[in-house]
Design an enzyme around this catalytic site. Structure first.
Site, PDB file in Angstrom:
ATOM      1  N   HIS A  32      40.816  32.196  39.908  1.00  0.00           N
ATOM      2  CA  HIS A  32      41.960  31.447  39.376  1.00  0.00           C
ATOM      3  C   HIS A  32      43.231  32.104  39.875  1.00  0.00           C
ATOM      4  O   HIS A  32      43.323  33.318  39.962  1.00  0.00           O
ATOM      5  CB  HIS A  32      41.933  31.413  37.848  1.00  0.00           C
ATOM      6  CG  HIS A  32      41.607  32.727  37.204  1.00  0.00           C
ATOM      7  ND1 HIS A  32      40.322  33.218  37.124  1.00  0.00           N
ATOM      8  CD2 HIS A  32      42.402  33.657  36.657  1.00  0.00           C
ATOM      9  CE1 HIS A  32      40.342  34.390  36.536  1.00  0.00           C
ATOM     10  NE2 HIS A  32      41.586  34.704  36.247  1.00  0.00           N
ATOM     11  N   MET A  33      44.205  31.270  40.175  1.00  0.00           N
ATOM     12  CA  MET A  33      45.525  31.738  40.549  1.00  0.00           C
ATOM     13  C   MET A  33      46.401  31.637  39.311  1.00  0.00           C
ATOM     14  O   MET A  33      46.495  30.572  38.705  1.00  0.00           O
ATOM     15  CB  MET A  33      46.083  30.879  41.680  1.00  0.00           C
ATOM     16  CG  MET A  33      47.472  31.256  42.117  1.00  0.00           C
ATOM     17  SD  MET A  33      48.100  30.033  43.286  1.00  0.00           S
ATOM     18  CE  MET A  33      47.223  30.528  44.742  1.00  0.00           C
ATOM     19  N   HIS A  34      46.998  32.771  38.915  1.00  0.00           N
ATOM     20  CA  HIS A  34      47.971  32.746  37.820  1.00  0.00           C
ATOM     21  C   HIS A  34      49.321  32.354  38.410  1.00  0.00           C
ATOM     22  O   HIS A  34      49.775  32.977  39.386  1.00  0.00           O
ATOM     23  CB  HIS A  34      48.132  34.138  37.200  1.00  0.00           C
ATOM     24  CG  HIS A  34      46.911  34.698  36.546  1.00  0.00           C
ATOM     25  ND1 HIS A  34      46.720  34.679  35.175  1.00  0.00           N
ATOM     26  CD2 HIS A  34      45.816  35.325  37.055  1.00  0.00           C
ATOM     27  CE1 HIS A  34      45.566  35.275  34.880  1.00  0.00           C
ATOM     28  NE2 HIS A  34      45.000  35.675  36.002  1.00  0.00           N
ATOM     29  N   ARG A  86      47.314  25.333  31.190  1.00  0.00           N
ATOM     30  CA  ARG A  86      48.057  26.492  30.695  1.00  0.00           C
ATOM     31  C   ARG A  86      47.108  27.592  30.236  1.00  0.00           C
ATOM     32  O   ARG A  86      46.063  27.315  29.654  1.00  0.00           O
ATOM     33  CB  ARG A  86      48.977  26.094  29.534  1.00  0.00           C
ATOM     34  CG  ARG A  86      50.082  25.181  29.999  1.00  0.00           C
ATOM     35  CD  ARG A  86      51.191  25.003  28.969  1.00  0.00           C
ATOM     36  NE  ARG A  86      52.071  23.931  29.420  1.00  0.00           N
ATOM     37  CZ  ARG A  86      53.013  24.064  30.346  1.00  0.00           C
ATOM     38  NH1 ARG A  86      53.228  25.242  30.890  1.00  0.00           N
ATOM     39  NH2 ARG A  86      53.749  23.031  30.727  1.00  0.00           N
ATOM     40  N   ASP A  87      47.522  28.834  30.503  1.00  0.00           N
ATOM     41  CA  ASP A  87      46.756  29.982  30.032  1.00  0.00           C
ATOM     42  C   ASP A  87      46.805  30.013  28.502  1.00  0.00           C
ATOM     43  O   ASP A  87      47.842  29.782  27.891  1.00  0.00           O
ATOM     44  CB  ASP A  87      47.346  31.277  30.611  1.00  0.00           C
ATOM     45  CG  ASP A  87      46.390  32.446  30.473  1.00  0.00           C
ATOM     46  OD1 ASP A  87      45.862  32.906  31.504  1.00  0.00           O
ATOM     47  OD2 ASP A  87      46.151  32.899  29.330  1.00  0.00           O
ATOM     48  N   ILE A  88      45.651  30.319  27.903  1.00  0.00           N
ATOM     49  CA  ILE A  88      45.553  30.316  26.441  1.00  0.00           C
ATOM     50  C   ILE A  88      46.355  31.463  25.828  1.00  0.00           C
ATOM     51  O   ILE A  88      46.747  31.399  24.661  1.00  0.00           O
ATOM     52  CB  ILE A  88      44.058  30.391  26.013  1.00  0.00           C
ATOM     53  CG1 ILE A  88      43.849  29.872  24.609  1.00  0.00           C
ATOM     54  CG2 ILE A  88      43.508  31.814  26.169  1.00  0.00           C
ATOM     55  CD1 ILE A  88      42.392  29.658  24.246  1.00  0.00           C
ATOM     56  N   ASN A  90      43.476  38.178  40.349  1.00  0.00           N
ATOM     57  CA  ASN A  90      42.866  39.452  39.992  1.00  0.00           C
ATOM     58  C   ASN A  90      41.427  39.450  40.501  1.00  0.00           C
ATOM     59  O   ASN A  90      40.745  38.423  40.405  1.00  0.00           O
ATOM     60  CB  ASN A  90      42.880  39.651  38.472  1.00  0.00           C
ATOM     61  CG  ASN A  90      44.294  39.784  37.927  1.00  0.00           C
ATOM     62  OD1 ASN A  90      45.148  40.385  38.575  1.00  0.00           O
ATOM     63  ND2 ASN A  90      44.538  39.225  36.751  1.00  0.00           N
ATOM     64  N   GLU A 147      38.909  39.003  34.236  1.00  0.00           N
ATOM     65  CA  GLU A 147      38.123  38.792  33.014  1.00  0.00           C
ATOM     66  C   GLU A 147      37.201  37.592  33.137  1.00  0.00           C
ATOM     67  O   GLU A 147      36.114  37.575  32.571  1.00  0.00           O
ATOM     68  CB  GLU A 147      39.058  38.568  31.813  1.00  0.00           C
ATOM     69  CG  GLU A 147      39.826  39.811  31.411  1.00  0.00           C
ATOM     70  CD  GLU A 147      40.919  39.497  30.388  1.00  0.00           C
ATOM     71  OE1 GLU A 147      41.000  38.340  29.922  1.00  0.00           O
ATOM     72  OE2 GLU A 147      41.691  40.418  30.078  1.00  0.00           O
ATOM     73  N   VAL A 148      37.673  36.565  33.840  1.00  0.00           N
ATOM     74  CA  VAL A 148      36.873  35.344  33.975  1.00  0.00           C
ATOM     75  C   VAL A 148      36.412  35.234  35.426  1.00  0.00           C
ATOM     76  O   VAL A 148      37.243  35.200  36.349  1.00  0.00           O
ATOM     77  CB  VAL A 148      37.686  34.094  33.563  1.00  0.00           C
ATOM     78  CG1 VAL A 148      36.853  32.839  33.749  1.00  0.00           C
ATOM     79  CG2 VAL A 148      38.178  34.221  32.118  1.00  0.00           C
TER      80      VAL A 148
HETATM   81  P1  5GP Z   1      41.911  37.233  34.605  1.00  0.00           P
HETATM   82  O1  5GP Z   1      42.176  38.465  33.782  1.00  0.00           O
HETATM   83  O2  5GP Z   1      40.430  36.966  34.767  1.00  0.00           O
HETATM   84  O3  5GP Z   1      42.655  37.238  35.900  1.00  0.00           O
HETATM   85  O4  5GP Z   1      42.554  36.054  33.777  1.00  0.00           O
HETATM   86  C1  5GP Z   1      41.828  35.215  32.927  1.00  0.00           C
HETATM   87  C2  5GP Z   1      42.849  34.407  32.171  1.00  0.00           C
HETATM   88  O5  5GP Z   1      42.191  33.329  31.562  1.00  0.00           O
HETATM   89  C3  5GP Z   1      43.546  35.205  31.060  1.00  0.00           C
HETATM   90  O6  5GP Z   1      44.957  35.205  31.286  1.00  0.00           O
HETATM   91  C4  5GP Z   1      43.149  34.462  29.788  1.00  0.00           C
HETATM   92  O7  5GP Z   1      44.181  34.405  28.826  1.00  0.00           O
HETATM   93  C5  5GP Z   1      42.762  33.089  30.306  1.00  0.00           C
HETATM   94  N1  5GP Z   1      41.740  32.405  29.524  1.00  0.00           N
HETATM   95  C6  5GP Z   1      40.544  32.927  29.133  1.00  0.00           C
HETATM   96  N2  5GP Z   1      39.845  32.016  28.436  1.00  0.00           N
HETATM   97  C7  5GP Z   1      40.602  30.879  28.407  1.00  0.00           C
HETATM   98  C8  5GP Z   1      40.399  29.593  27.853  1.00  0.00           C
HETATM   99  O8  5GP Z   1      39.386  29.278  27.225  1.00  0.00           O
HETATM  100  N3  5GP Z   1      41.390  28.675  28.016  1.00  0.00           N
HETATM  101  C9  5GP Z   1      42.531  28.971  28.706  1.00  0.00           C
HETATM  102  N4  5GP Z   1      43.427  27.996  28.815  1.00  0.00           N
HETATM  103  N5  5GP Z   1      42.757  30.186  29.257  1.00  0.00           N
HETATM  104  C10 5GP Z   1      41.803  31.130  29.106  1.00  0.00           C
END
Ligand code: 5GP
Length: 116
Positions: free
Chosen positions: A101-103, A30-32, A88, A96-97
């Protein structure tokens, strides 16, 4: 060389995050900071920084990400109502990461696809 992110530590469970799914290719959790009632991240176990770095060799892994999304959507009970799968990429895409990753988001009406 690509730098590891926090997601590599989650895959290896060096950071305790409950996993919803894991196999030889992908991991889901799950997303944090959920942006919808249901918000799950499905990631390759292999570090691929951005979609720009995906290679032909990764096609099995990317396909697995989709079949795992389908399975988890059903388990979440959001498959019939509907959901969205999002990647993204880089700054304009809001990444951001830097570990692809697929949301998987759903559980409620999601509104327009983009709000620029
Ligand atoms: P991006 O913006 O890169 O597409 O999405 C990165 C996602 O990773 C964000 O929705 C953010 O909330 C999630 N995320 C970042 N750090 C962590 C973490 O340590 N644990 C979890 N479960 N989600 C994270």
């Amino acid at each position: 060389m690509s730098e590891e992110t926090i997601f590599s530590k989650i895959i290896r469970q060096e950071i305790a995050t409950p996993l919803l799914y894991q196999d030889d290719l992908v991991t889901a959790f799950r997303d944090i900071s959920p942006k919808a009632k249901s918000h799950i991240l499905i990631i390759p176990n292999k570090l691929i920084p951005t979609i720009n770095d995906v290679a032909e060799d990764d096609e099995l892994c990317l396909g697995r990400m989709v079949t795992v999304a389908k399975k988890l959507a059903k388990e979440e009970g959001i498959d019939e109502g509907g959901y969205r799968l999002i990647f993204n990429c880089n700054e304009d895409g809001g990444q951001e990461v830097y570990h692809i990753h697929m949301h998987l988001v759903g559980g409620e009406p999601l509104g327009p696809m983009l709000s620029i």
